[in-house]
Design an enzyme around this catalytic site. Structure first.
Site, PDB file in Angstrom:
ATOM      1  N   LYS A  12      -0.807  -4.408   3.107  1.00  0.00           N
ATOM      2  CA  LYS A  12      -0.665  -3.192   2.599  1.00  0.00           C
ATOM      3  C   LYS A  12      -0.756  -3.221   1.307  1.00  0.00           C
ATOM      4  O   LYS A  12      -1.286  -2.155   0.636  1.00  0.00           O
ATOM      5  CB  LYS A  12       0.902  -2.734   3.131  1.00  0.00           C
ATOM      6  CG  LYS A  12       1.169  -2.483   4.547  1.00  0.00           C
ATOM      7  CD  LYS A  12       2.547  -1.750   4.417  1.00  0.00           C
ATOM      8  CE  LYS A  12       3.070  -1.429   5.876  1.00  0.00           C
ATOM      9  NZ  LYS A  12       4.467  -1.058   6.023  1.00  0.00           N
ATOM     10  N   ASP A  65       5.722   3.389   5.990  1.00  0.00           N
ATOM     11  CA  ASP A  65       6.306   2.868   7.141  1.00  0.00           C
ATOM     12  C   ASP A  65       5.088   3.285   8.317  1.00  0.00           C
ATOM     13  O   ASP A  65       4.903   4.449   8.137  1.00  0.00           O
ATOM     14  CB  ASP A  65       7.799   3.311   7.484  1.00  0.00           C
ATOM     15  CG  ASP A  65       8.179   2.445   8.511  1.00  0.00           C
ATOM     16  OD1 ASP A  65       8.482   1.350   8.221  1.00  0.00           O
ATOM     17  OD2 ASP A  65       8.220   3.043   9.634  1.00  0.00           O
ATOM     18  N   ASP A 151      -4.964  -4.098  14.476  1.00  0.00           N
ATOM     19  CA  ASP A 151      -6.396  -3.514  14.319  1.00  0.00           C
ATOM     20  C   ASP A 151      -7.607  -4.019  15.396  1.00  0.00           C
ATOM     21  O   ASP A 151      -8.261  -3.127  15.758  1.00  0.00           O
ATOM     22  CB  ASP A 151      -6.898  -4.016  12.838  1.00  0.00           C
ATOM     23  CG  ASP A 151      -6.515  -3.192  11.874  1.00  0.00           C
ATOM     24  OD1 ASP A 151      -6.053  -1.894  12.086  1.00  0.00           O
ATOM     25  OD2 ASP A 151      -6.510  -3.470  10.336  1.00  0.00           O
ATOM     26  N   LYS A 169     -12.700   1.253   7.246  1.00  0.00           N
ATOM     27  CA  LYS A 169     -11.217   1.602   7.673  1.00  0.00           C
ATOM     28  C   LYS A 169     -10.656   2.338   6.665  1.00  0.00           C
ATOM     29  O   LYS A 169      -9.830   3.391   7.529  1.00  0.00           O
ATOM     30  CB  LYS A 169     -10.320  -0.047   7.698  1.00  0.00           C
ATOM     31  CG  LYS A 169      -8.965   0.526   8.153  1.00  0.00           C
ATOM     32  CD  LYS A 169      -8.182  -0.905   8.436  1.00  0.00           C
ATOM     33  CE  LYS A 169      -6.971  -0.434   8.664  1.00  0.00           C
ATOM     34  NZ  LYS A 169      -5.663  -1.706   8.559  1.00  0.00           N
TER      35      LYS A 169
HETATM   36  P1  ITT Z   1       6.823  -3.455   5.053  1.00  0.00           P
HETATM   37  O1  ITT Z   1       7.903  -2.898   5.766  1.00  0.00           O
HETATM   38  O2  ITT Z   1       7.582  -4.518   4.368  1.00  0.00           O
HETATM   39  O3  ITT Z   1       6.082  -2.673   4.390  1.00  0.00           O
HETATM   40  P2  ITT Z   1       5.719  -4.180   7.431  1.00  0.00           P
HETATM   41  O4  ITT Z   1       4.543  -5.188   7.927  1.00  0.00           O
HETATM   42  O5  ITT Z   1       7.079  -4.851   7.994  1.00  0.00           O
HETATM   43  O6  ITT Z   1       5.880  -4.332   5.865  1.00  0.00           O
HETATM   44  P3  ITT Z   1       6.222  -1.664   8.878  1.00  0.00           P
HETATM   45  O7  ITT Z   1       7.639  -1.928   9.108  1.00  0.00           O
HETATM   46  O8  ITT Z   1       5.708  -0.454   8.482  1.00  0.00           O
HETATM   47  O9  ITT Z   1       5.608  -2.743   7.729  1.00  0.00           O
HETATM   48  O10 ITT Z   1       5.654  -1.968  10.329  1.00  0.00           O
HETATM   49  C1  ITT Z   1       4.303  -1.847  10.315  1.00  0.00           C
HETATM   50  C2  ITT Z   1       3.592  -2.613  11.755  1.00  0.00           C
HETATM   51  O11 ITT Z   1       2.539  -1.692  12.224  1.00  0.00           O
HETATM   52  C3  ITT Z   1       2.888  -3.750  10.914  1.00  0.00           C
HETATM   53  O12 ITT Z   1       3.613  -5.046  10.952  1.00  0.00           O
HETATM   54  C4  ITT Z   1       1.503  -3.714  12.054  1.00  0.00           C
HETATM   55  O13 ITT Z   1       1.639  -4.526  12.869  1.00  0.00           O
HETATM   56  C5  ITT Z   1       1.389  -2.358  12.389  1.00  0.00           C
HETATM   57  N1  ITT Z   1       0.504  -1.661  11.424  1.00  0.00           N
HETATM   58  C6  ITT Z   1       0.792  -0.549  10.554  1.00  0.00           C
HETATM   59  N2  ITT Z   1      -0.468  -0.483   9.945  1.00  0.00           N
HETATM   60  C7  ITT Z   1      -1.372  -1.073  10.642  1.00  0.00           C
HETATM   61  C8  ITT Z   1      -2.818  -1.083  10.455  1.00  0.00           C
HETATM   62  O14 ITT Z   1      -3.451  -0.417   9.335  1.00  0.00           O
HETATM   63  N3  ITT Z   1      -3.317  -1.954  11.035  1.00  0.00           N
HETATM   64  C9  ITT Z   1      -2.977  -2.678  12.132  1.00  0.00           C
HETATM   65  N4  ITT Z   1      -1.621  -2.758  12.307  1.00  0.00           N
HETATM   66  C10 ITT Z   1      -0.889  -1.889  11.623  1.00  0.00           C
END
Ligand code: ITT
Length: 196
Positions: A12, A65, A151, A169
């Site tokens: 991210k 999120d 992804d 992307k």
């Molecule tokens: P932070 O809370 O620290 O930001 P996190 O990875 O735990 O990090 P989230 O709670 O928002 O973030 O969980 C999002 C999940 O959704 C992430 O772990 C991915 O598995 C999925 N995800 C989100 N955006 C994505 C993307 O662009 N491509 C693929 N998977 C994605």
């Protein structure tokens, strides 16, 4: 202005840095605590993360999120995307679990979307929110090595997000959309501040 990206997900950070690069602000990261994400929606959780980081550091903080919502699973994994299948799984384990759960779902019922909610909180209590969504289907096997998370199984036509270049992307993705909307709102907000 320094803007803290409040995330523990390095993928991210890369996407934020790429997409917010045109803004004339300094984007920084910091070693921050992980708050409990107990919101019912992406927007609530994004706010929880941004507010916690802003309080901890005294800096304006922006958080995302996000997750994948599958129609045939009534929107799951949704806000539980990062924990799907239990705490022991990594990204690969989670996507394989999702493929397994969709084993018997026919081609025409595999619609899904990625959603990203952005929240930015300022030390004076001001707040900017944005959202982005992109639509596709769940494939039958992982394809491509790019990106992260789900992804490799999120398809638009015959191509998975795992097969896209970073630029492609960002053009199509939920986070590209939410961050571009956020960037516009932030520019407006900062312009108003200068004019006051
Ligand atoms: P932070 O809370 O620290 O930001 P996190 O990875 O735990 O990090 P989230 O709670 O928002 O973030 O969980 C999002 C999940 O959704 C992430 O772990 C991915 O598995 C999925 N995800 C989100 N955006 C994505 C993307 O662009 N491509 C693929 N998977 C994605």
């Amino acid at each position: 202005m320094k803007l803290l990206i409040a995330t523990h997900n390095t993928h991210k950070v890369e996407e934020f840095s790429r997409i917010l690069a045109p803004l004339e602000i300094e984007i920084v990261t910091a070693d921050i605590s992980e708050p409990i994400e107990n919101g019912k929606t992406f927007a609530e959780n994004a706010f929880i993360k941004a507010e916690a980081a802003c309080k901890e550091t005294g800096m304006p903080a922006v958080a995302d999120d996000s997750g994948i919502c599958v129609d045939s699973l009534d929107g799951a994994p949704g806000v539980y995307s990062a924990r799907y299948g239990g705490e022991g799984l990594d990204d690969r384990g989670r996507l394989l679990k999702l493929l397994e759960d969709m084993e018997n779902v026919p081609e025409d019922k595999r619609q899904a979307n990625f959603t990203s909610a952005i929240s930015c909180v300022f030390p004076n209590g001001d707040r900017i929110d944005a959202q982005g969504k992109c639509f596709g289907t769940i494939g039958y096997e992982p394809k491509g090595e790019s990106g992260f998370g789900y992804d490799p199984i999120f398809m638009q036509g015959d191509i998975s997000f795992g097969e896209l270049s970073d630029a492609e992307k960002d053009k199509r993705s939920h986070r590209g959309k939410s961050l571009r909307e956020f960037a516009k709102k932030l520019e407006e907000y900062l312009k108003d501040k200068v004019e006051i």
